[in-house]
Design an enzyme around this catalytic site. Sequence first.
Site, short mmCIF file in Angstrom:
data_model
loop_
_atom_site.label_atom_id
_atom_site.label_comp_id
_atom_site.label_asym_id
_atom_site.label_seq_id
_atom_site.Cartn_x
_atom_site.Cartn_y
_atom_site.Cartn_z
N HIS A 356 0.97 -1.17 0.11
CA HIS A 356 0.05 0.03 0.07
C HIS A 356 0.77 1.13 -0.03
O HIS A 356 0.46 2.31 0.19
CB HIS A 356 -1.00 0.05 1.30
CG HIS A 356 -1.97 -0.81 1.32
ND1 HIS A 356 -3.23 -0.94 0.62
CD2 HIS A 356 -1.80 -2.13 1.72
CE1 HIS A 356 -3.95 -1.98 1.05
NE2 HIS A 356 -3.02 -2.75 1.58
N LYS A 534 -9.01 13.23 4.83
CA LYS A 534 -7.99 12.22 4.90
C LYS A 534 -6.92 12.41 6.05
O LYS A 534 -6.93 13.20 6.68
CB LYS A 534 -7.09 11.93 3.57
CG LYS A 534 -6.56 13.53 2.94
CD LYS A 534 -6.07 13.45 1.67
CE LYS A 534 -7.07 13.33 0.62
NZ LYS A 534 -7.09 12.07 -0.29
N ARG A 535 -5.91 11.44 6.21
CA ARG A 535 -5.03 11.73 7.27
C ARG A 535 -4.09 12.90 6.88
O ARG A 535 -4.01 13.20 5.68
CB ARG A 535 -4.06 10.46 7.47
CG ARG A 535 -4.66 9.28 7.90
CD ARG A 535 -5.14 9.73 9.53
NE ARG A 535 -3.88 9.68 10.29
CZ ARG A 535 -3.23 8.89 11.50
NH1 ARG A 535 -4.29 7.68 11.46
NH2 ARG A 535 -2.35 8.94 11.78
N LYS A 540 0.23 14.37 1.19
CA LYS A 540 -1.11 14.71 0.67
C LYS A 540 -1.50 16.13 0.64
O LYS A 540 -2.50 16.29 -0.11
CB LYS A 540 -2.09 14.10 1.85
CG LYS A 540 -1.99 12.44 1.80
CD LYS A 540 -3.00 11.94 2.92
CE LYS A 540 -2.85 10.55 3.34
NZ LYS A 540 -3.33 9.74 2.40
N THR A 642 -8.92 6.15 -1.81
CA THR A 642 -10.38 5.63 -2.05
C THR A 642 -11.22 6.44 -1.68
O THR A 642 -12.42 6.44 -2.38
CB THR A 642 -10.45 4.37 -0.82
OG1 THR A 642 -9.96 4.68 0.27
CG2 THR A 642 -9.67 2.93 -1.36
N LYS A 646 -14.88 7.76 -3.56
CA LYS A 646 -16.44 8.19 -2.62
C LYS A 646 -16.67 9.29 -3.22
O LYS A 646 -18.08 9.65 -3.30
CB LYS A 646 -16.09 8.08 -1.40
CG LYS A 646 -15.64 6.52 -0.74
CD LYS A 646 -15.12 6.63 0.66
CE LYS A 646 -14.67 5.24 1.12
NZ LYS A 646 -13.68 5.47 2.08
C1 F58 Z 1 -3.48 3.67 2.29
N1 F58 Z 1 -2.37 3.44 3.17
C2 F58 Z 1 -2.64 4.49 1.08
N2 F58 Z 1 -1.67 3.04 5.45
O1 F58 Z 1 -2.01 5.39 1.38
C3 F58 Z 1 -3.62 4.78 -0.21
O2 F58 Z 1 -3.25 5.48 -0.93
C4 F58 Z 1 -4.29 3.52 -0.20
O3 F58 Z 1 -5.59 3.80 -0.91
C5 F58 Z 1 -5.08 2.67 0.90
O4 F58 Z 1 -3.88 2.69 1.73
C6 F58 Z 1 -5.73 1.55 0.63
O5 F58 Z 1 -4.80 0.74 -0.23
C7 F58 Z 1 -2.94 3.67 4.57
O6 F58 Z 1 -3.69 3.89 4.77
C8 F58 Z 1 -1.85 3.20 6.77
O7 F58 Z 1 -2.71 3.75 7.40
C9 F58 Z 1 -0.83 2.46 7.60
C10 F58 Z 1 -1.13 2.20 8.82
C11 F58 Z 1 -0.07 1.52 9.47
C12 F58 Z 1 1.14 2.22 9.67
C13 F58 Z 1 1.82 2.66 8.14
C14 F58 Z 1 0.76 3.15 7.45
#
Ligand code: F58
Length: 807
Positions: A356, A534-535, A540, A642, A646
């Site tokens: 990811h 988003k985070r 971002k 994602t 949405k």
């Molecule tokens: C996200 N990763 C990607 N990681 O940033 C986003 O582009 C993608 O659409 C999504 O995954 C699904 O494939 C993501 O959310 C985290 O939150 C991790 C949590 C644990 C530590 C490292 C980051």
Amino acid sequence: MPDMSIPPVTPQDFGAEILRHLKHSLGKDESHAALYDWRMSLSLALRDRVVDPWFESTRKTYEARGKRVYYLSMEFLIGRLIEDVAINLGMEEVAQAALAELGQDYAKIVADEPDAALGNGGLGRLAACFMDSLSTLGIPAYGYGIRYEHGLFEQHFENGAQMETAETWLAQRHAWEFERPEVSYPIHFGGHVDEAEGSPVWHPEETVMASAYDTPVIGWQGRWANTLRLWSAKPITAFDLASFNRGDYMAASAPEALARTISRVLYPDDTTKTGKELRLKQEYFFTSASIQDLLRRFLSEGGDLAELADHVAIQLNDTHPAIAGPELVRLLMDEHGLDVARAISTARRCLAYTNHTLLPEALERWPEELFQSILPRHHRIIQLIEAAHLADSGSAVRIIEHGEVKMGELAFVMAHKVNGVSALHSDLVKETVFADLNRDYPGRIINQTNGITPRRWLYSCNPPLRALINETIGTAWPDDLQQLEGLSAHAGDAAFLDRFQAAKDANKARLADWLKARDGVVLDPAAMFDVQIKRIHEYKRQLMNLLETIALWNEIRENPNGDWTPRVKIFGGKAAPGYVVAKEIIHLINDTAKLINADPATRDLLQIVYPENYNVSMAEILIPAADLSEQISTAGKEASGTGNMKFALNGAPTIGTLDGANVEIRECVGAENFFLFGLTAAEVTARRAEPNYARRAVEASPRLARVLKQIESGVFSPSDKGRYSGLIQGLLDHDYFLVTCDFDSYFEAQRRVDTVFADQAAWTRMAALNTARVGWFSSDRTITGYARDIWTASSLIASRSSRKDVA
Ligand code: F58
């Protein structure tokens, strides 16, 4: 088509079921029932109706003796479930009517449910959407994860700065789960390995029990239900009576406290590497329990381990469960006597890994010493895996290197398929992080572009648009989302577009009411709602959005009688508690909002809103109300996204870069219905190689230079003028995410947005075409791809077309 497995129920009968739970499960009389009691009773009455389809699915799965999918994920960002279950069971109206007859407000009860926030962001929410689609498609599957006592922290703003407090979703009883005290496994840590009769024996130092909690996940129309099994850590001996009798109460409960720590809290930290040891223990804890559980299930059905991969597909959601490879090899060797080569090849045929992220800091690596001290047996097994990999493939890529265990490489080597999550991302995975391994194992890396469940992200969260779609193209779209394409034929129909706009306006009014009630903030529903949720992360680029907002403010002030499009800039999201720059950006957004929102010269034209504690439930209100979707990451950095899907599905065109799934969204909706700007991934790489690129970009943009100067000189932080000097200097010195370089292009794209938005009919048409053309981004399509290309797993329910024949 209503499904045979759910018997129809009248509001009166369902009301009686709710009252039965109120009395017998909650022990409350109607006259004394609080909101909590009604919520629990409604949830339990709904849960009752999930049980039969759940049992039926399990029975069919055992009968079919086919393949089960096991989705291992550290995170499942579920949100609320009442509405989700009611909708999938086709019982939304019955539930509303039943409660109305009991004098209760369904919407209020739904809103009382705490979010199950067992995830940080996109990765966790993807896992939840996948569970929904696996059930909708009737693919036998288990989700495996951790039952965190505390989900993602709650965010509060104190004078604009983010503060975190513990989340407490389990403080009240969780209605949806079934505790399974009889399903538990020992999980060992530490100790040493020695040889006994030529075989290695692990003598662990510490053991905890993993205890199961099951939540049924019901699919569309209740045709199928899978299980989400979450593990909770318990001590092997609950209580040290001897210590207690001595009066040492702390020591008496020490074993319990120690064990419980493992499933206590979700890691919010997606940048820094703190709490390493506990995080590694969490990963091994849930992975080992899951692998033990699936092996037990397989063997209890009389399975032959030589055929394990014909019955078991294990998907690793990122590297967090990558220890699954060595754990499965360990169990096959140490407990079932397979030789190392057979154990590795059997495990590999079961395992697949989803990547990811390309951000190097997010690819897990463990200090070898730490790893070896916690998992000594696995350390040895990884050495065996590495040796086999080097010998068999001729690869030079090591798994253990420079004193670190590299989990990405481990996951890759132990997987028969590795996938990225958008077309661009998968290409970059091949070219960058796993370039060498891609050469050594050609064809192993494939793409599966992410998707979202249309049940939650359109049907449930957007009732006005749902109704319009039903009237326009019928009701078969929620599990066949490409049918939305049928809306395109109406894009030239003024009456349809009026109704489309009316649906958007209703959602905007709902958001305005919600914000007024929650935070006392007043929005102008006629303004453009421009949303970035988003985070908070530098890549971002929430900061770029804010810089553009300030530049716009400057220009409105200079030309107050200009033809401005009123805008509300809405931000939402949390920063990892240890991510200092992200927290500065939050603070700056709030400081800027304070000043700009109070400016009488611009107040009616520009407003900044940042509601605290963004979560799934907030997204369900914000997304349907958005006019514009901000997807503005530095090209090459957002794996997929994602949220972008949405928004488009709910009729909000995107302003965005060619990053992640934006690329594919733009292809689907048409370039003319997407506001593109910015450098491409290749241009980003090239620009970074140029000397002083940030300072040069600022010199070339008086508009940007002015904004940076304002921030740096303390215009937005009058009580602490130097507050943001570090942030701005950082941008000038090492603007790794190219905020400065993309700024002008972004500003210009926003003015194109203004122009189109001013033409109401043109805008609505564009919005409607976004909805019509993004049906491909259903997670049903994504899961169909995984089932076909990775798992070779089949659906055990009749296909949509044959169901229609039956009807
Ligand atoms: C996200 N990763 C990607 N990681 O940033 C986003 O582009 C993608 O659409 C999504 O995954 C699904 O494939 C993501 O959310 C985290 O939150 C991790 C949590 C644990 C530590 C490292 C980051």
